[in-house]
Every structure is written in C-alpha cells, then in structure tokens.
Design a protein around this motif. Structure first.
Motif, PDB file in Angstrom:
ATOM      1  N   LEU A  75       0.811  -1.225   0.000  1.00 38.90           N
ATOM      2  CA  LEU A  75       0.000   0.000   0.000  1.00 38.90           C
ATOM      3  C   LEU A  75       0.839   1.268   0.000  1.00 38.90           C
ATOM      4  O   LEU A  75       0.401   2.320  -0.504  1.00 38.90           O
ATOM      5  CB  LEU A  75      -0.916   0.017   1.225  1.00 38.90           C
ATOM      6  CG  LEU A  75      -2.110  -0.925   1.228  1.00 38.90           C
ATOM      7  CD1 LEU A  75      -2.767  -0.938   2.603  1.00 38.90           C
ATOM      8  CD2 LEU A  75      -3.131  -0.499   0.160  1.00 38.90           C
ATOM      9  N   ALA A  76       2.034   1.205   0.591  1.00 36.98           N
ATOM     10  CA  ALA A  76       2.803   2.417   0.888  1.00 36.98           C
ATOM     11  C   ALA A  76       2.993   3.353  -0.307  1.00 36.98           C
ATOM     12  O   ALA A  76       2.751   4.563  -0.185  1.00 36.98           O
ATOM     13  CB  ALA A  76       4.151   2.039   1.503  1.00 36.98           C
ATOM     14  N   PRO A  77       3.424   2.876  -1.484  1.00 35.09           N
ATOM     15  CA  PRO A  77       3.622   3.827  -2.585  1.00 35.09           C
ATOM     16  C   PRO A  77       2.336   4.542  -3.009  1.00 35.09           C
ATOM     17  O   PRO A  77       2.367   5.727  -3.362  1.00 35.09           O
ATOM     18  CB  PRO A  77       4.162   2.948  -3.720  1.00 35.09           C
ATOM     19  CG  PRO A  77       4.706   1.736  -3.039  1.00 35.09           C
ATOM     20  CD  PRO A  77       3.825   1.519  -1.856  1.00 35.09           C
ATOM     21  N   TYR A  78       1.218   3.833  -2.963  1.00 33.74           N
ATOM     22  CA  TYR A  78      -0.061   4.442  -3.340  1.00 33.74           C
ATOM     23  C   TYR A  78      -0.502   5.476  -2.296  1.00 33.74           C
ATOM     24  O   TYR A  78      -1.008   6.548  -2.648  1.00 33.74           O
ATOM     25  CB  TYR A  78      -1.131   3.359  -3.490  1.00 33.74           C
ATOM     26  CG  TYR A  78      -0.837   2.367  -4.585  1.00 33.74           C
ATOM     27  CD1 TYR A  78      -1.130   2.655  -5.917  1.00 33.74           C
ATOM     28  CD2 TYR A  78      -0.243   1.141  -4.294  1.00 33.74           C
ATOM     29  CE1 TYR A  78      -0.845   1.744  -6.927  1.00 33.74           C
ATOM     30  CE2 TYR A  78       0.041   0.223  -5.294  1.00 33.74           C
ATOM     31  CZ  TYR A  78      -0.258   0.539  -6.606  1.00 33.74           C
ATOM     32  OH  TYR A  78       0.027  -0.352  -7.612  1.00 33.74           O
TER      33      TYR A  78
ATOM     34  N   GLU B  93      -6.501  -4.280  -4.539  1.00 34.56           N
ATOM     35  CA  GLU B  93      -6.965  -3.327  -5.552  1.00 34.56           C
ATOM     36  C   GLU B  93      -8.168  -2.543  -5.052  1.00 34.56           C
ATOM     37  O   GLU B  93      -8.302  -1.343  -5.322  1.00 34.56           O
ATOM     38  CB  GLU B  93      -7.316  -4.054  -6.853  1.00 34.56           C
ATOM     39  CG  GLU B  93      -6.141  -4.738  -7.542  1.00 34.56           C
ATOM     40  CD  GLU B  93      -5.699  -6.022  -6.840  1.00 34.56           C
ATOM     41  OE1 GLU B  93      -6.466  -6.522  -5.969  1.00 34.56           O
ATOM     42  OE2 GLU B  93      -4.607  -6.517  -7.154  1.00 34.56           O
ATOM     43  N   GLU B  94      -9.054  -3.222  -4.307  1.00 36.36           N
ATOM     44  CA  GLU B  94     -10.230  -2.549  -3.757  1.00 36.36           C
ATOM     45  C   GLU B  94      -9.811  -1.521  -2.706  1.00 36.36           C
ATOM     46  O   GLU B  94     -10.361  -0.408  -2.652  1.00 36.36           O
ATOM     47  CB  GLU B  94     -11.176  -3.579  -3.140  1.00 36.36           C
ATOM     48  CG  GLU B  94     -12.469  -2.979  -2.596  1.00 36.36           C
ATOM     49  CD  GLU B  94     -13.376  -4.025  -1.964  1.00 36.36           C
ATOM     50  OE1 GLU B  94     -14.299  -3.622  -1.224  1.00 36.36           O
ATOM     51  OE2 GLU B  94     -13.157  -5.233  -2.205  1.00 36.36           O
ATOM     52  N   ALA B  95      -8.845  -1.883  -1.878  1.00 29.62           N
ATOM     53  CA  ALA B  95      -8.365  -0.953  -0.854  1.00 29.62           C
ATOM     54  C   ALA B  95      -7.736   0.275  -1.495  1.00 29.62           C
ATOM     55  O   ALA B  95      -7.969   1.419  -1.045  1.00 29.62           O
ATOM     56  CB  ALA B  95      -7.363  -1.646   0.057  1.00 29.62           C
ATOM     57  N   ILE B  96      -6.941   0.090  -2.547  1.00 25.96           N
ATOM     58  CA  ILE B  96      -6.303   1.219  -3.232  1.00 25.96           C
ATOM     59  C   ILE B  96      -7.354   2.124  -3.859  1.00 25.96           C
ATOM     60  O   ILE B  96      -7.285   3.359  -3.761  1.00 25.96           O
ATOM     61  CB  ILE B  96      -5.310   0.697  -4.288  1.00 25.96           C
ATOM     62  CG1 ILE B  96      -4.129   0.004  -3.596  1.00 25.96           C
ATOM     63  CG2 ILE B  96      -4.823   1.828  -5.187  1.00 25.96           C
ATOM     64  CD1 ILE B  96      -3.246  -0.788  -4.548  1.00 25.96           C
ATOM     65  N   ALA B  97      -8.349   1.515  -4.511  1.00 27.72           N
ATOM     66  CA  ALA B  97      -9.412   2.313  -5.134  1.00 27.72           C
ATOM     67  C   ALA B  97     -10.194   3.102  -4.093  1.00 27.72           C
ATOM     68  O   ALA B  97     -10.523   4.278  -4.299  1.00 27.72           O
ATOM     69  CB  ALA B  97     -10.342   1.396  -5.926  1.00 27.72           C
TER      70      ALA B  97
END
Length: 679
Positions: free
Chosen positions: A242-245, A308-312
């Motif tokens: 997650l960190a870079p996002y 992907e859901e968490a990033i979105a």
C-alpha cells in the motif's frame, strides 16, 4: 563561561521530563527558571528568566536553545497589553525584553512562564493531563482527581492572555501546584527546580492513576469482527504494497516522506467499534493537530479486502478528504488568513495494518505519527472516564492558520535540493556507493544503504545519521527475493523510493582464454542481471507512486573503451550502458529519467580495487599497485586522479534538479579519456 546554577538545574529537569513520552512529546512543552545574574554593563544584579525557545525539544535542550529575558521588562508588558483582540502583537514585544546577544527566539508561551509568580514553571503535554483537558466534563473531573491542588483553566489559545489567566489562577489558589489547561495540557510551578519537577510528575502520575482506576475497560468499544490486526508478516507485506499508493495521495500538493507504524496502540484503536467516530473528531492539543492536521484519513475497509479494492477506496476517500478540508478552510478563513497550505492528509489509518504518517522529512513524518499515538491515548483516557470533546473546529483553524505560526514557517530554512526524495543505493557499504550515499544525504535525501555486506551497510547508515536519514538493508542483487525485500524495507522506512543508483559491482581481470564461464556468469549476474532486477523493482514502486523518479547506472569507461584482458567486466558494463538507453525510452512516459555515469580509475577507497582488482590491473599495466591511481591519472587528459566523491558529484548533478529534461545520458567521470568519448 560558567553555566548559571539555575540554568544547569533547568537543563537537567528539562532532559528528564523531555526524555519520557509520558511527560511530553517531541518538541512539545517548555520549561523555565528565574534567577539573579550580574548585568555586564552596570555590574548590578538583574532578574532574568531562562525559558525554552521556539521550536526546541526538552529532551535535547541546550543552553543555546534557551531564550534569556529581563523580568522587569517582561512584566512591564502587562501595562501596555492592548487586550486579547490584539494579543499577537505581544510576541514581537518579547524581543525588547531579551538580555544580551544569542539564545533562542522566545516562544508564544513566554508570557505563561514570565507572568506566573513562581521561580520555576513547567508547561507539558502529557497524555494523561490532556485526557482530562479534553474530557467533556474536564473541569469536574479535575476537581475530583486533584481537589484544590490543581486548578482548571478553560481553553484559551496560547498567548499573552493565557499567561495572565494562569497567573491569576495561581494568585487566587495559593495551595495549588499547577493547573489543567482545557483542551491543551498542564502547567506546574515550584519554588525550586526540584519542587517544580516533583509537582509536574505529581500531576501526570495522579491523572494516570485516576484514569486507570475510574476508567471503563473498553473505552473504544468492542473489537469489530474482521478488523483485527493481521499477523505481523502479512501485515507488513500489506503495508509495503500500500505504501507507494498512500504516499502518492499524501503528496498531491507537495512531495512527502512517509513513516509507517503498526504499534499495538494503533492496531487496537483501529480494531474497535468507536474508531471512526473518534478519528472524525480529530485531535485537540495544539501541538497534536499542527503536526497531524485536524483529522486523519481512515480507510473504511477490513484488512481482508482485496488490495486493488483498498487502493481504489483510498483514492475515493482522498478526494473526499481534500474537498472537506477545502470546505473547512472556507468556513473559517478571514480576508487576512494565510493561504491554504495543502489539503492532503498527514496521517492515513488502515485497519488491521497500521498508520502511515507524512512530512517534509523523515523526522517530521515520524513525529506526526508519534503525535497521533498521543492523540489515541488522549481519546482513550477521555472516553474511559467521560467522553472525548476536543476544542471546536473554529479554534483549531485559528491555531492552524495563526499568523504567528505562519511567520514561524516562513523562518524555516529553504529545503535542500533532494529534500523529500528517497534513494536506494546498491553496493553502498564502501567505495563509490558509500560516497554517493553521503552526497545524497548531504543534499537532503533519505537513503537506503543496500549492500551484500550487512555490517558495512549498517556502519554507513550510522555514519549518515541513523534511521531518520538512512537505513541499511542486506541484499544480494542476484536474488529477486532479496531485492524485493529491500524495496519493501525502503517503502516501510520512508514511504516509497524516488531515486535508485545501480552501483553494486565486482570485477575479475582476465584475458579471454583464462576467463571461465563461471567468471563470465558471476560478473553478468551481479552487474547486468542485478541492475536489471533492481531497476525493474524500482520502476514498480515509482509507477505506483506517480511521482516520477531517477534511475542512475554506475557503468564504466570500459562500456565504450576496449581495455586489455577484461572481456567479462567490459561486456557487462556495455550491457548496463545499453540498459540506460532502453529504460530511458520505456520509462519516460512515467516521468522516470534513466541516466548513467562512466567512471574510470577510481582506485582510492574503491571496494572493487581493494578486493584484488587493483592488483590484477596493476600487473596488466606493469606498475606497483600503490601507484595505480597515479598511473590512471597520468594517462588522462586532465592528469587528475578520480575519487569516489567525483562519481557522487555526477550522480547529484543528474538528480539534483537542474537537469530535469535530461534522460538517456552517460556522463564520463574519467578525467578525460579520448578513446572513451561518446559518439
């Protein structure tokens, strides 16, 4: 010059109080002492006050970090005080009370210390004290906890009027040893430094005991099924993914350095039912929300949600956060308010995983996270005995966009060229890589020191200033798994990666017929394959961040010059050189620039030359090994020896901000070798 006894006692007290996070947080609070000294002009005694200056930290306070003021002049300001509506004008008046040259700038809390009729005063931000200060019925709880020994002072923004308020409270309550400042912290006093410290600790410990004895067992509510902390290895894997996002979201207004925390305090808070409500209320103590912003961004998904859901969802929540912050600014901004400083969050909370915090450098990012942990502790204490009731939003805005705070920010030195940039340098445990790491840190970057020799890497990281400046990772660049682990460590340490230097190398100097397949494979595995693997992992992180980036290859003059008895080394350097061109073309659309440096004859301080390469090359050229550097220098156009620092200079030139439109370039650092001129 001999230190005044009161100053010595003040510094000792400050260090003891400031070194324990239960007492106050980093750079939070201030302490003071009053005493008599000799006026160097008149020879008469003069009453002085020594007080921690603006921006200092109690735990590391030095005599130079104290503001020294004349008490007669400071107290005379009461007669010219224009009233609370114009109290900010008094901050400038403190300069006219200073005694002598040097010392720190007086802080906004100077009046609190000077106007209170006590020789020693402490103002601190302990979690236990702020919990009472931020409880809905804090005044009642303060009386229950302390009786008449500690007095409640209603919320007031720090400044001259608060100093008058506390002075009046002390005068009206002769048995009191201190006060709880609503929404803020504590202040204690004493006739001696020892008594003042004892009173501060009495307030802190008594409040801790009161909260523990009176508090309910689960102030944050029950654990919500599915929101429990992931197992450590899985948790840190998720955090690294997650960190870079997350850093990209926090850097929309300006680039930020990140910090990750998965302490039990944070994970338990995020697993509980009440965390969304409490997080939305924001922090309260001015020291807290100046570091953390008024509230964090909180992911509203369990850790089992697909990545992907968490990033979105984080992206959606970030857009909402920015809109809400802009609305907060519009609700409270006045015509003369400073411009909005940015709408990105400083703290991002991810249930089951932990907390990401951000700032202009690693220390600022780390301290923002520490302050939010303080805020969680405050919420727990307040909810345990009452309900958490921070100061109103309008008051938070008055603090955040205070003209005096803005002036303080403007006094900060200009950032260095590589500030907010995170670099990973391979082969950085010695020689050229070590020199590059030193130069990058000197220019403001955070550096991940990567080396096959973990002890060397750790030593260099320590040289560079420790974990707020550099961290060490042990990595074999022929291993995909170890490279991936190194980048995970980098993003957990600093939030992401912006600059990668492929420097790891080895060399075996042999003619063709003596070069074995093993010699060939070893050199290609480390340099050609290794730099490919490192660049591939770097590109994944940089593309996810969306902040552009730099990849620099330390190739060699031998990439273009056919030197004798050097087939394997020179061929792999040519491979690296062409990787620069290929990746410059491929990664340019992502704002990632790829360039190279072609050194030659870097003997002194070189890990490769010290490992046997120097002896081999000296034998080839028929010179003593200790004269090899001089030999290389004499065959150049400039007749100058090339040092690791010269290669580091080229890396900085390529990445320091002046060559923003340059990619695919190779910079020779060889003192001039005509046969290696690029065509």
């Amino acid at each position: 010059m001999t230190t005044h006894p009161e100053v010595a006692a003040l510094l000792g007290r400050s260090h003891r109080l400031g070194s324990d996070p239960r007492h106050t947080n980093y750079a939070g609070g201030n302490t003071s002492a009053k005493g008599t000294a000799t006026d160097p002009v008149t020879g008469d005694d003069v009453e002085l006050m020594w007080v921690k200056g603006s921006g200092g930290d109690l735990g590391t306070l030095t005599e130079g970090g104290l503001a020294v003021l004349r008490l007669d002049r400071l107290r005379a300001l009461v007669e010219v005080y224009p009233g609370v509506e114009r109290e900010d004008e008094m901050a400038g008046a403190f300069d006219y009370c200073l005694h002598g040259r040097g010392g720190a700038a007086p802080s906004i809390d100077t009046a609190m210390h000077g106007l209170v009729d006590a020789p020693h005063v402490d103002h601190l931000h302990p979690d236990s004290g702020i919990a009472l200060a931020c409880a809905a019925d804090g005044e009642k709880l303060t009386a229950e906890c302390f009786g008449d020994s500690v007095v409640w002072v209603p919320w007031r923004r720090p400044g001259f009027q608060l100093g008058l308020d506390i002075a009046a409270v002390k005068a009206a309550h002769p048995r009191a040893v201190g006060c709880i400042l609503g929404g803020h912290g504590i202040t204690a006093w004493g006739d001696s430094s020892e008594e003042c410290e004892r009173n501060s600790l009495h307030i802190i410990r008594t409040a801790e005991a009161f909260l523990a004895e009176r508090g309910k067992a689960e102030p944050f509510g029950p654990v919500v099924e599915g929101y429990e902390a992931l197992p450590e290895a899985e948790r840190r894997e998720r955090a690294a993914a997650l960190a870079p996002y997350v850093r990209a979201l926090a850097s929309q207004d300006r680039p930020q350095v990140g910090h990750f925390t998965d302490s039990e305090v944070v994970l338990d808070f995020l697993a509980r039912a009440e965390h969304p409500r409490l997080a939305a209320l924001g922090t309260s103590c001015p020291d807290h929300f100046l570091r953390t912003k008024v509230r964090p961004l909180v992911l509203d998904l369990p850790p089992s949600a697909p990545l992907e859901e968490a990033i979105a969802r984080l992206t959606e929540l970030h857009a909402e956060y920015r809109e809400e912050y802009a609305a907060y600014y519009r609700r409270h901004a006045l015509p003369d308010s400073p411009a909005m400083r940015g709408a990105d969050p400083a703290v991002v909370l991810v249930p089951g995983v932990g907390m990401f915090s951000f700032g202009k450098d690693k220390q600022t990012a780390r301290v923002a996270g520490e302050f939010y942990v303080n805020a969680v502790n405050v919420m727990r204490g307040a909810e345990a005995v009452s309900s958490y009731a921070p100061i109103e939003e309008a008051e938070k805005f008055r603090i955040e966009y205070w003209a005096l705070e803005e002036a303080k920010l403007r006094r900060m030195p200009a950032p260095k060229p590589l500030a907010t940039r995170v670099a990973l340098v391979t082969g950085a445990g010695s020689g050229i890589g070590r020199a590059i790491a030193h130069r990058l840190v000197a220019e403001g970057a955070c550096v991940v020191v990567a080396d096959l020799n973990g002890d060397n890497a750790a030593a260099v990281a320590e040289e560079l200033g420790g974990p707020d400046k550099a961290v060490a990772v042990t990595v074999d660049v022929t291993s995909e798994e170890q490279i991936a682990a190194a980048f995970r460590a980098a993003v957990l340490a600093f939030g992401g990666v912006d600059l990668v230097v492929n420097n790891a190398g080895i060399s075996l100097s042999k003619p063709l017929l003596e070069t074995s397949a093993k010699d060939w494979d070893l050199q290609h595995d480390i340099m050609a394959r290794g730099s490919f693997l490192v660049s591939r992992e770097a590109a994944r992180v940089m593309i996810a961040q969306g902040l552009g980036g730099d990849i620099v290859y330390i190739a060699s003059k031998n990439a273009v010059f056919a030197g004798p008895d050097n087939i394997a080394y020179s061929a792999t350097k040519a491979d690296q050189a062409h990787q620069v061109r290929l990746l410059a073309v491929e990664l340019g659309e992502h704002g990632i620039r790829v360039n190279g440096v072609n050194p030659d004859g870097v003997v002194r301080g070189s890990g490769i030359f010290a490992g046997g390469w120097g002896a081999q090359r000296a034998a080839v050229y028929g010179v003593p090994e200790e004269k090899l550097g001089e030999f290389y220098a004499q065959r150049t156009i400039l007749k100058r020896e090339v040092l690791p620092e010269h290669v580091a200079n080229a890396v900085f030139a390529l990445t320091g901000g002046d060559l923003t439109h340059t990619t695919g370039l190779h910079v020779p650092v060889d003192a001039g070798v005509a046969a290696a001129f690029l065509r």
